[in-house]
Enzyme design. Structure first.
Site, PDB file in Angstrom:
ATOM      1  N   GLY A  14       0.628  -1.451  -0.485  1.00 36.36           N
ATOM      2  CA  GLY A  14       0.406   0.206  -0.206  1.00 36.36           C
ATOM      3  C   GLY A  14       0.953   1.458  -0.294  1.00 36.36           C
ATOM      4  N   ARG A  36      -0.882  -9.322   0.434  1.00 36.27           N
ATOM      5  CA  ARG A  36      -1.635 -10.645  -0.106  1.00 36.27           C
ATOM      6  C   ARG A  36      -1.096 -12.001  -0.877  1.00 36.27           C
ATOM      7  NH1 ARG A  36      -7.432  -7.264  -1.040  1.00 36.27           N
ATOM      8  NH2 ARG A  36      -5.429  -5.824  -2.491  1.00 36.27           N
ATOM      9  N   ALA A  86      -3.384  -2.194   6.781  1.00 36.12           N
ATOM     10  CA  ALA A  86      -3.990  -2.500   5.220  1.00 36.12           C
ATOM     11  C   ALA A  86      -5.438  -2.659   5.144  1.00 36.12           C
ATOM     12  CB  ALA A  86      -3.638  -3.841   5.302  1.00 36.12           C
ATOM     13  N   SER A  87      -5.993  -2.766   3.987  1.00 38.45           N
ATOM     14  CA  SER A  87      -7.240  -2.108   4.075  1.00 38.45           C
ATOM     15  C   SER A  87      -8.477  -1.777   3.408  1.00 38.45           C
ATOM     16  CB  SER A  87      -7.884  -1.171   4.837  1.00 38.45           C
ATOM     17  OG  SER A  87      -9.430  -0.706   5.285  1.00 38.45           O
ATOM     18  N   SER A 128      -9.524   6.434  10.157  1.00 39.25           N
ATOM     19  CA  SER A 128     -10.031   7.161   8.940  1.00 39.25           C
ATOM     20  C   SER A 128     -11.088   8.339   9.626  1.00 39.25           C
ATOM     21  CB  SER A 128     -10.814   6.853   7.573  1.00 39.25           C
ATOM     22  OG  SER A 128     -10.887   8.105   6.319  1.00 39.25           O
ATOM     23  N   TYR A 158     -18.035   2.650   1.832  1.00 37.31           N
ATOM     24  CA  TYR A 158     -16.647   2.901   2.448  1.00 37.31           C
ATOM     25  C   TYR A 158     -16.709   3.399   4.414  1.00 37.31           C
ATOM     26  CZ  TYR A 158     -11.631   4.566   3.212  1.00 37.31           C
ATOM     27  OH  TYR A 158     -10.250   5.053   3.943  1.00 37.31           O
ATOM     28  N   LYS A 162     -15.386   1.907   7.768  1.00 37.13           N
ATOM     29  CA  LYS A 162     -13.992   2.151   8.770  1.00 37.13           C
ATOM     30  C   LYS A 162     -14.394   2.277   9.874  1.00 37.13           C
ATOM     31  CE  LYS A 162     -10.222   2.538   7.384  1.00 37.13           C
ATOM     32  NZ  LYS A 162      -9.016   2.158   6.444  1.00 37.13           N
ATOM     33  N   SER A 202      -7.286   8.848  -3.701  1.00 38.19           N
ATOM     34  CA  SER A 202      -6.517  10.182  -3.337  1.00 38.19           C
ATOM     35  C   SER A 202      -6.161  10.824  -4.893  1.00 38.19           C
ATOM     36  CB  SER A 202      -6.414  10.557  -2.221  1.00 38.19           C
ATOM     37  OG  SER A 202      -5.563  10.344  -1.325  1.00 38.19           O
ATOM     38  N   PHE A 222     -11.745  19.933   1.411  1.00 34.18           N
ATOM     39  CA  PHE A 222     -11.172  18.132   2.029  1.00 34.18           C
ATOM     40  C   PHE A 222      -9.998  18.813   3.050  1.00 34.18           C
ATOM     41  CE2 PHE A 222     -10.732  17.548  -2.132  1.00 34.18           C
ATOM     42  CZ  PHE A 222      -9.575  16.936  -2.326  1.00 34.18           C
TER      43      PHE A 222
END
Length: 343
Positions: A14, A36, A86-87, A128, A158, A162, A202, A222
């Protein structure tokens, strides 16, 4: 600099995971990371090399999946700390919200369970801002770590996943954590230098703007934070005694908006700036278009809403010093050019 402590980073492929491994290795930690598939090892090596890592002696890979029990005991063995990064992150809204909620929640509990059995000292979990700021009316409100998103409100899958995953983590610590400590980091939109062709969703926003895929821009505001600062806050939270049992909102000072980012991107050399549109989509049009374009649904709920965010707690307790927004955005753009993602 030698450090005998071992840290597990979940999700080494990630964007945040790779940057965190870089900083841990630079600080002399031994690092284990879960991916993974071991076939992705070379991708991780490549990303680390791109940040100047030349020796991989202190890095070990474990094949483990958040949706399966295998190898988590092996992953946490002999680790003082676990950085659970990880997510699953969707490219769009799933048909069934449980496709996201179940793996996020169960994956978190798998990691905590394994960590607790292996006598890990502390888990630092990446949650998050989604778990903080999506059900409170933002007018006259300053968002802090005290706030929680209400999972009964009308929120996307999502955001819900979270929030529920973080709540499950705190509940686990309270009911069966024993001596295991938990700290949670709640970042806003993560930007910053990419390490290759894999990067956070993002960053896709910057890529779309720079490659002309966004002919007009919604007026969405944001918070932004640099990936290097997100890695740094995790490592600071890992070892600081005062961080035990705390959440930290990770954001640069202030907020920005897509139209402001577009203006910033025009600082780039002309051949890269020319495709960046500065046309702003009226809010009413975004709301109408959201009925036909599912990817605009989440955006439509946020147009015209400005959220005031506080990073005081992270600065005071962890002595965290995030980069300013201009540096974050321009470093993101520069790295997309460097890796040939923007032609």
């Amino acid at each position: 600099m030698k450090n005998i402590e071992t840290v597990l980073v979940t999700g080494g492929t990630g964007f945040v995971g790779a940057h965190t491994i870089v900083q841990l290795l630079q600080k002399g930690y031994k690092v284990k990371t879960t991916i993974r598939s071991l076939k992705r090892k070379k991708d991780v090596f490549e990303m680390l090399k791109n940040r100047g890592i030349t020796s991989f002696d202190n890095l070990e890979f474990i094949e483990a999946d958040l949706t399966k029990d295998e190898n988590w005991d092996k992953a946490v063995k002999n680790c003082e700390y676990v950085l659970h990064m990880a997510s699953p992150f969707p490219s769009g809204e799933p048909k069934d919200e449980n496709e996201l909620i179940i793996p996020a929640k169960q994956g978190t509990l798998r990691v905590l369970n394994a960590a607790q059995k292996a006598n890990v000292k502390r888990v630092v979990m990446t949650s998050s801002f989604a778990a903080i700021g999506y059900s409170i009316e933002p007018k006259h409100h300053i968002f802090t770590e005290e706030d929680w998103t209400d999972t009964n409100a009308e929120i996307g899958a999502y955001i819900k996943s979270k929030t529920l995953a973080e709540k499950a983590a705190w509940n686990f610590i309270e009911t069966e954590g024993n001596t295991l400590e938990l700290t949670v980091i709640n970042p806003v939109g993560i930007f910053g230098p990419v390490l290759g062709k894999d990067f956070a969703s993002s960053v896709n926003l910057i890529e779309k703007m720079m490659s002309g895929k966004m002919p007009a821009i919604p007026k969405v505001s944001f918070g932004v934070v640099d990936v290097r600062d997100v890695a740094d806050i995790h490592i600071k939270a890992m070892t600081n005694p005062l961080a035990k049992g705390q959440r930290f909102l990770a954001t640069s000072d202030g907020t920005t908006s897509l139209p402001e980012i577009a203006k910033l991107l025009h600082v780039q050399p002309k051949e890269y700036a020319k495709k960046v549109s500065t046309k702003v989509l009226p809010n009413w049009l975004v709301k109408i278009l959201a009925n036909f374009k599912p990817e605009l649904k989440a955006v439509a709920t946020q147009v015209g809403r400005v959220k005031i965010l506080s990073n005081t707690k992270a600065k005071n307790i962890l002595d965290w010093k995030p980069r300013n927004q201009k540096e974050v955005i321009l470093d993101t753009a520069e790295s997309l050019i460097k890796f040939g993602i923007i032609k």
